[in-house]
Motif scaffolding. Sequence first.
Motif, PDB file in Angstrom:
ATOM      1  N   ALA A  96       1.836   6.823   5.631  1.00 55.31           N
ATOM      2  CA  ALA A  96       0.572   6.783   5.171  1.00 55.31           C
ATOM      3  C   ALA A  96       0.037   8.307   5.063  1.00 55.31           C
ATOM      4  O   ALA A  96      -0.754   8.867   4.352  1.00 55.31           O
ATOM      5  CB  ALA A  96      -0.438   5.853   5.691  1.00 55.31           C
ATOM      6  N   ALA A  97      -0.056   9.147   6.774  1.00 58.30           N
ATOM      7  CA  ALA A  97      -0.798  10.161   6.928  1.00 58.30           C
ATOM      8  C   ALA A  97      -0.062  11.322   6.455  1.00 58.30           C
ATOM      9  O   ALA A  97      -0.995  12.456   5.622  1.00 58.30           O
ATOM     10  CB  ALA A  97      -0.823   9.926   8.459  1.00 58.30           C
ATOM     11  N   ASN A  98       1.110  10.935   6.137  1.00 58.26           N
ATOM     12  CA  ASN A  98       1.826  12.128   5.035  1.00 58.26           C
ATOM     13  C   ASN A  98       1.115  12.228   3.769  1.00 58.26           C
ATOM     14  O   ASN A  98       0.774  13.270   3.253  1.00 58.26           O
ATOM     15  CB  ASN A  98       3.085  11.948   5.386  1.00 58.26           C
ATOM     16  N   LEU A 144      -6.762   5.115  -2.523  1.00 58.42           N
ATOM     17  CA  LEU A 144      -6.154   4.069  -1.958  1.00 58.42           C
ATOM     18  C   LEU A 144      -5.858   3.747  -0.801  1.00 58.42           C
ATOM     19  O   LEU A 144      -6.432   3.150   0.531  1.00 58.42           O
ATOM     20  CB  LEU A 144      -4.516   3.915  -2.530  1.00 58.42           C
ATOM     21  N   SER A 145      -5.962   5.068  -0.260  1.00 57.28           N
ATOM     22  CA  SER A 145      -6.353   5.470   0.786  1.00 57.28           C
ATOM     23  C   SER A 145      -7.270   4.681   1.966  1.00 57.28           C
ATOM     24  O   SER A 145      -7.527   3.867   2.418  1.00 57.28           O
ATOM     25  CB  SER A 145      -5.956   6.505   1.473  1.00 57.28           C
ATOM     26  N   VAL A 183       0.750  -1.484   0.092  1.00 55.49           N
ATOM     27  CA  VAL A 183       0.253  -0.041  -0.229  1.00 55.49           C
ATOM     28  C   VAL A 183       1.321   1.144   0.007  1.00 55.49           C
ATOM     29  O   VAL A 183       0.672   2.399  -0.843  1.00 55.49           O
ATOM     30  CB  VAL A 183      -1.113   0.360   1.349  1.00 55.49           C
ATOM     31  N   LEU A 184       2.409   1.361   0.814  1.00 58.19           N
ATOM     32  CA  LEU A 184       2.748   1.970   1.188  1.00 58.19           C
ATOM     33  C   LEU A 184       3.468   2.530  -0.162  1.00 58.19           C
ATOM     34  O   LEU A 184       3.863   3.846  -0.634  1.00 58.19           O
ATOM     35  CB  LEU A 184       4.019   2.281   2.150  1.00 58.19           C
ATOM     36  N   GLY A 185       3.965   1.710  -0.958  1.00 53.04           N
ATOM     37  CA  GLY A 185       4.842   1.414  -2.433  1.00 53.04           C
ATOM     38  C   GLY A 185       4.126   2.296  -3.570  1.00 53.04           C
ATOM     39  O   GLY A 185       4.706   2.864  -4.013  1.00 53.04           O
ATOM     40  N   CYS A 186       2.471   1.927  -2.552  1.00 57.04           N
ATOM     41  CA  CYS A 186       1.672   2.476  -3.643  1.00 57.04           C
ATOM     42  C   CYS A 186       1.338   3.838  -4.434  1.00 57.04           C
ATOM     43  O   CYS A 186       1.637   4.359  -4.819  1.00 57.04           O
ATOM     44  CB  CYS A 186       0.347   1.493  -4.541  1.00 57.04           C
TER      45      CYS A 186
END
Length: 168
Positions: free
Chosen positions: A51-53, A30-31, A11-14
């Motif tokens: 993710a929040a950033n 996506l989030s 998820v973070l990579g995407c």
Amino acid sequence: LLEHPTDIKAVLGCMNCLNARGNWKRVLELSNKSFNAFTANEISHRDWRKAANFCAQASWRLGQWNDLERYSASLLDNTFDQYSGAAPRADVDGSVFSAILNIHRKNWAVAARYIDDARRSMDSRFTALMAESRKRAYPSMVTAQTLAEMEEIIAFRKLEERALISVN
């Protein structure tokens, strides 16, 4: 990510790729789609902040001010720290996004306070990164320049408001 939708690293990579491409709408989609992955899994404090950033930046770029408020508050909020055991500390990103939000809302004093908070929280990190290499310090230099520009915006907008009052 298609095979393992709850894989936090995927998820973070995407999110990272979509952010780099400027596809902020898809970052937020996506989030929202992956929210369960972030709440159900054991997620590190660092991954949660990434993710929040990404989401705060996407919200800012899209002018989604309510979303920016939520994400910047979550970056400033230390409730996650109770799970990670990390000590509460000032947050550069949360302060920067909160300053942006308050500039948008014309809350000059609050925005200036967040700018000062961001500077204070990045001070020691910036100094350490400069000692290591300019390449590693570059993102912090950009943030420092952004903070200076936000101060200029505040000063200009205050002058503009005073000029409008004196004309009327």
